[in-house]
Motif scaffolding. Sequence first.
Motif, short mmCIF file in Angstrom:
data_model
loop_
_atom_site.label_atom_id
_atom_site.label_comp_id
_atom_site.label_asym_id
_atom_site.label_seq_id
_atom_site.Cartn_x
_atom_site.Cartn_y
_atom_site.Cartn_z
N UNK A 225 0.89 -1.20 0.11
CA UNK A 225 0.08 0.02 -0.07
C UNK A 225 1.03 1.21 0.05
N UNK A 226 2.08 1.11 0.48
CA UNK A 226 3.06 2.34 0.54
C UNK A 226 3.85 2.61 -0.62
N UNK A 227 3.44 1.86 -1.72
CA UNK A 227 4.31 1.81 -3.17
C UNK A 227 3.41 2.72 -4.00
N UNK A 228 3.68 3.93 -4.32
CA UNK A 228 2.87 4.65 -5.11
C UNK A 228 2.86 4.30 -6.70
N UNK A 229 3.94 3.49 -7.09
CA UNK A 229 3.90 2.71 -8.38
C UNK A 229 2.94 1.94 -8.58
N UNK A 230 2.44 1.23 -7.40
CA UNK A 230 1.26 0.42 -7.74
C UNK A 230 -0.16 1.20 -7.92
N UNK A 231 -0.10 2.25 -7.35
CA UNK A 231 -1.32 3.31 -7.53
C UNK A 231 -1.25 3.79 -9.14
N UNK A 232 -0.25 4.28 -9.61
CA UNK A 232 0.28 4.68 -10.87
C UNK A 232 -0.23 3.64 -11.87
N UNK A 233 0.10 2.20 -11.57
CA UNK A 233 -0.06 1.34 -12.43
C UNK A 233 -1.43 0.98 -12.62
N UNK A 234 -2.21 1.13 -11.57
CA UNK A 234 -3.71 0.57 -11.75
C UNK A 234 -4.42 1.83 -12.65
N UNK A 235 -3.91 3.12 -12.33
CA UNK A 235 -4.35 4.24 -13.38
C UNK A 235 -3.99 4.00 -14.92
N UNK A 236 -3.04 3.27 -15.09
CA UNK A 236 -2.65 3.24 -16.52
C UNK A 236 -3.05 2.06 -16.92
N UNK A 237 -3.08 0.83 -16.35
CA UNK A 237 -3.48 -0.39 -16.79
C UNK A 237 -4.82 -0.75 -16.97
N UNK A 238 -5.60 -0.73 -15.90
CA UNK A 238 -7.26 -0.90 -15.82
C UNK A 238 -8.19 -0.15 -16.88
N UNK A 239 -7.94 1.14 -17.19
CA UNK A 239 -8.86 2.06 -17.90
C UNK A 239 -8.48 1.55 -19.25
#
Length: 219
Positions: free
Chosen positions: A131-145
């Motif tokens: 949860x403290x890895x911002x790269x995971x958040x950015x991954x979901x924003x880039x991949x899922x949409x």
Amino acid sequence: MFGIHDLTLFIVSGLLLNIMPGPDSLLIMARSASQGWRAGCAAALGIGAGTFVHIGAAAVGLSAVLATSATAFTVVKWVGAAYIVWCGIGMLRARLKPGKSGSDPEGQTLSTAPARLPLRRIFAQGFLTNVLNPKVALFFLAFVPQFIDSDATNKPLAFLILGCIFNFNGMLWCNGLALFTAFASARLKVKPLVALWLNRVTGGIFIALGARLALAEQH
């Protein structure tokens, strides 16, 4: 349905992405090798819980803040990097616990295995590492949409559905990895000293990954 397209491609791509090695996989393998499948599964469940936080945050738009705010990204990045490095240092400092019975020929107490962490602490490690890895958040924003129609009537719902599918497949892989690692360790009869050094090597890798995250740029 729900404005989702190419679901099969999404599932296959998600599985391939989950299989790629990273701090999550390393944590699961280290815990399974040193403490057995329950510890590995506890780490996997913590990682899954952390992924749900990212999915929910992305669905309601909070993760977009990390993508647009340099300050927010930097704060989360440094906190996450510090925590990963802290976990790595803890692994490097691991010691064998004293044996309860027997001694060597010189009368020294035998050591049995690395000290065991409580399952709740292992769960927390998995959760915070993810949860403290911002790269995971950015991954979901880039991949899922990419798999949501531009004219979908309820994009947040479609995002949540795809995120849950991704996390479910990820949990299958992570828990399977935990079971396989524990089984392989038992079959190979990994000695406590070997398990200790595996823990320390993983700790060194965690420190390197933390440093890499600290140097990561916002994209």
